[in-house]
Design an enzyme around this catalytic site. Structure first.
Site, PDB file in Angstrom:
ATOM      1  N   LYS A 173      -6.774   4.550   8.333  1.00  0.00           N
ATOM      2  CA  LYS A 173      -7.636   3.812   7.262  1.00  0.00           C
ATOM      3  C   LYS A 173      -7.772   2.331   7.622  1.00  0.00           C
ATOM      4  O   LYS A 173      -6.695   1.610   7.381  1.00  0.00           O
ATOM      5  CB  LYS A 173      -6.769   4.046   6.041  1.00  0.00           C
ATOM      6  CG  LYS A 173      -7.290   3.069   4.931  1.00  0.00           C
ATOM      7  CD  LYS A 173      -8.617   2.943   4.269  1.00  0.00           C
ATOM      8  CE  LYS A 173      -8.879   1.828   3.510  1.00  0.00           C
ATOM      9  NZ  LYS A 173      -9.061   0.386   4.274  1.00  0.00           N
ATOM     10  N   GLY A 227       0.294  -4.720   5.819  1.00  0.00           N
ATOM     11  CA  GLY A 227      -0.673  -5.426   4.910  1.00  0.00           C
ATOM     12  C   GLY A 227       0.136  -6.179   4.004  1.00  0.00           C
ATOM     13  O   GLY A 227       1.428  -6.552   4.107  1.00  0.00           O
ATOM     14  N   ALA A 230       2.278  -7.011  -2.250  1.00  0.00           N
ATOM     15  CA  ALA A 230       1.980  -6.322  -3.267  1.00  0.00           C
ATOM     16  C   ALA A 230       1.232  -4.905  -3.045  1.00  0.00           C
ATOM     17  O   ALA A 230       1.674  -4.092  -3.734  1.00  0.00           O
ATOM     18  CB  ALA A 230       1.026  -7.264  -4.047  1.00  0.00           C
ATOM     19  N   THR A 231       0.535  -4.837  -2.289  1.00  0.00           N
ATOM     20  CA  THR A 231      -0.064  -3.389  -1.880  1.00  0.00           C
ATOM     21  C   THR A 231       0.803  -2.654  -1.409  1.00  0.00           C
ATOM     22  O   THR A 231       0.931  -1.629  -1.956  1.00  0.00           O
ATOM     23  CB  THR A 231      -1.072  -3.733  -0.762  1.00  0.00           C
ATOM     24  OG1 THR A 231      -1.901  -4.827  -0.985  1.00  0.00           O
ATOM     25  CG2 THR A 231      -1.918  -2.457  -0.818  1.00  0.00           C
ATOM     26  N   GLY A 232       1.916  -2.931  -0.454  1.00  0.00           N
ATOM     27  CA  GLY A 232       2.842  -2.204   0.054  1.00  0.00           C
ATOM     28  C   GLY A 232       3.916  -1.731  -1.149  1.00  0.00           C
ATOM     29  O   GLY A 232       4.176  -0.423  -0.995  1.00  0.00           O
ATOM     30  N   GLU A 249       5.215  -2.410   6.805  1.00  0.00           N
ATOM     31  CA  GLU A 249       5.205  -3.807   7.704  1.00  0.00           C
ATOM     32  C   GLU A 249       4.420  -5.091   6.862  1.00  0.00           C
ATOM     33  O   GLU A 249       3.059  -4.780   6.688  1.00  0.00           O
ATOM     34  CB  GLU A 249       4.503  -3.661   8.841  1.00  0.00           C
ATOM     35  CG  GLU A 249       4.920  -2.548   9.914  1.00  0.00           C
ATOM     36  CD  GLU A 249       6.244  -3.393  10.729  1.00  0.00           C
ATOM     37  OE1 GLU A 249       7.358  -2.706  10.727  1.00  0.00           O
ATOM     38  OE2 GLU A 249       6.152  -4.445  11.212  1.00  0.00           O
ATOM     39  N   CYS A 284       1.102 -12.340  10.325  1.00  0.00           N
ATOM     40  CA  CYS A 284       2.154 -11.934   9.681  1.00  0.00           C
ATOM     41  C   CYS A 284       3.355 -12.631  10.207  1.00  0.00           C
ATOM     42  O   CYS A 284       4.303 -13.210   9.373  1.00  0.00           O
ATOM     43  CB  CYS A 284       2.599 -10.493   9.713  1.00  0.00           C
ATOM     44  SG  CYS A 284       2.526  -9.737  11.340  1.00  0.00           S
ATOM     45  N   GLU A 384       3.536 -16.398   1.021  1.00  0.00           N
ATOM     46  CA  GLU A 384       2.725 -16.466   2.322  1.00  0.00           C
ATOM     47  C   GLU A 384       1.371 -16.844   1.993  1.00  0.00           C
ATOM     48  O   GLU A 384       0.503 -16.542   1.045  1.00  0.00           O
ATOM     49  CB  GLU A 384       2.665 -15.131   2.694  1.00  0.00           C
ATOM     50  CG  GLU A 384       1.989 -14.832   3.943  1.00  0.00           C
ATOM     51  CD  GLU A 384       2.020 -13.357   4.618  1.00  0.00           C
ATOM     52  OE1 GLU A 384       1.432 -12.386   3.710  1.00  0.00           O
ATOM     53  OE2 GLU A 384       2.295 -13.172   5.648  1.00  0.00           O
TER      54      GLU A 384
END
Ligand code: NAD
Length: 482
Positions: A173, A227, A230-232, A249, A284, A384
């Site tokens: 994806k 990514g 917050a998504t993780g 990650e 990152c 970040e």
């Protein structure tokens, strides 16, 4: 404008009448690619095909076949670096030279993993006169690799190659912003001789729809996500419902510790390269926090100001450009809001002015910015930014340097510049981060692991641990005691 189709369950699916997802060149605002915006139904079909492929083919058990397919894939990429790099620059905005490096380096990563496929082994134990325990490493099953847009091909291949080497079926994806180049790379794989149909699938589309459907699908055994934090966190929460293995990650706010005895020229050039010039700091592991020994703070700020003076920000395809474009409009606006915050609450050392002579309504060009006098609790230091913005904090002792280095929620990477071995060792051991580069920065190797401490992630990618991450162990116990 190029229209892409995605390979799902052994069939090519095009973008349909509405054109799917439009991909825009961030240096011009022009649409350059279209990729299919798939649906949860496509996810279901791809998972089914992957499960059938694992059940009906030798993929999971034939390591030589896997090595052979990976070597073919590497060769196909190697023969197409130039064209692939141009498409990467068009979709991501990075400099063409950097794009060529990103593509060409995958050849090396895939070949390393092809070797690992044939070296994967377990262990055995003699547990008694007539008892033997054999511990095998088996693939996880169906793995989804969910990747971001900043180093879209490196981060895709970093996870996909070991996942395949370990004998999994893999559904990719990619980020919507760089879906076209991701499809090109994956197309070179699905056409390899011997790859069973269904072992690789491409699931292009939005994170909220296709990505979420992958996370929730009971047939997906593992998620390898790279990514935003917050998504993780959301993915880890939702994956718990079906007890999936999750490798995360995530983001970083990496410290660059500069001691007064360091090779200053190398240190400044390295720092400027990775916080400003490479992918405009959208890395990152970007060294976004300079921690500098107080005795040289003034000199270092002057040298940094010189390093960014007159830097040419422009299209990645223009050989005169020294910095390319910010990949997405949202990211461009986010960085500018941090620059404004810095101007309000800190001291602007250099940069921070709008790039002259460009249409800011269409082109995502941002000049570097350096801030000193920052409050350690400010969002400038704690969050970040993911752009060409550097904060400078002085330290008076090595203990203070370690304290400052560890004073954010992140722990992805770090750098230490000193010519004193004792200091290098003390600082490296004290910093809580998955990687410490001593007298260099951002050096990645197929052989060495990467991953985050604290909120920068769980699990390790690359190297031997990266391969093992995509396996699970099984103990088979042979017992013939009476
Ligand atoms: P993002 O989290 O917005 O998106 C990453 C991927 O997740 C995309 O493919 C996106 O479509 C997908 N996604 C979004 N919502 C989802 C959901 N609910 N379910 C499943 N998938 C979903 O991140 P981004 O903006 O593309 O990338 C920037 C971030 O990535 C930064 O925070 C950066 O630090 C991080 N990053 C980390 C590493 C690392 O190795 N640690 C490397 C590069 C980037």
């Amino acid at each position: 404008m190029k229209k892409y189709a995605a390979y799902v369950a052994g069939e090519w699916v095009d973008a349909g009448a509405d054109g799917g997802n439009a991909i825009v060149d961030p240096a011009s605002g022009e649409e350059v690619s279209q990729a299919p915006a798939l649906t949860p139904q496509h996810v279901d079909a791809a998972v089914g095909a992957a499960q059938r492929a694992l059940a009906q083919s030798d993929w999971a058990t034939d390591a030589r076949l896997r090595a052979d397919v990976l070597l073919q894939w590497a060769g196909r990429i190697e023969r197409n670096v130039e064209a692939l790099a141009r498409r990467l620059t068009l979709e991501n905005g990075k400099l063409l030279g950097e794009a060529k490096f990103e593509i060409a380096n995958q050849v090396n990563v895939i070949r390393f993993n092809a070797g690992l496929a044939r070296s994967l082994c377990g262990h055995s134990h003699s547990l008694g006169a007539r008892v033997m325990g054999v511990v095998l490493r088996e693939p996880m099953g169906v793995v989804a690799v969910i990747s971001p847009w900043n180093w879209p091909i490196s981060l895709l291949v970093r996870d996909l190659a070991p996942a395949l080497a370990a004998g999994n079926a893999v559904l990719s994806k990619p980020a919507s912003q760089t879906a076209g180049i991701s499809i090109e790379i994956l197309s070179l794989l699905v056409e390899c001789e011997g790859l069973p149909e269904g072992v690789v699938g491409m699931l292009t589309g939005s994170g909220g729809s296709v990505g979420q459907a992958i996370v929730e699908h009971p047939g997906v055994d593992m998620l390898a996500f790279t990514g935003d934090g917050a998504t993780g966190k959301g993915i880890a929460r939702d994956a718990a419902a079906t007890v999936k293995k999750v490798a995360l990650e995530l983001g970083g706010k990496s410290p660059f510790v500069l001691c007064a005895d360091a090779d200053m020229e190398k240190a400044i050039a390295t720092l400027a390269r990775f916080i400003f010039f490479t992918t405009c700091g959208q890395i990152c592991t970007a060294p976004s926090r300079l921690l500098v020994e107080s005795s040289v703070e003034k000199e270092v700020c002057e040298r940094l100001a010189q390093a960014i003076d007159g830097v040419k920000v422009g299209p990645g395809l223009d050989p005169a450009s020294q910095m390319g474009a910010i990949t997405t409009r949202d990211q461009y606006e986010k960085i500018l809001s941090f620059v404004e915050l810095g101007k309000k609450e800190a001291t602007l050392v250099a940069g921070g002015e709008p790039v002259a002579g460009v249409d800011h309504g269409k082109c995502n060009f941002i000049a570097p910015a350096i801030f000193s006098g920052v409050d350690p609790q400010s969002p400038l230091v704690q969050e970040e930014i993911f752009g060409p913005v550097l904060t400078v904090q002085p330290f008076a002792s090595d203990d203070e340097a370690v304290h400052l280095a560890n004073s954010t929620p992140f722990g992805l990477a770090s750098g230490v510049f000193t010519q004193n071995l004792d200091r290098a060792w003390f600082l490296s051991r004290g910093i809580k981060a998955g990687t410490v580069w001593v007298n260099n920065y951002n050096r990645f190797y197929a052989e060495t692991e990467v991953g985050g401490y604290k909120e920068s992630g769980v699990g390790r990618m690359a190297g031997f641990d990266g391969l093992h991450e995509f396996t699970q162990t099984k103990h088979i116990n042979f017992d013939s005691t009476e």
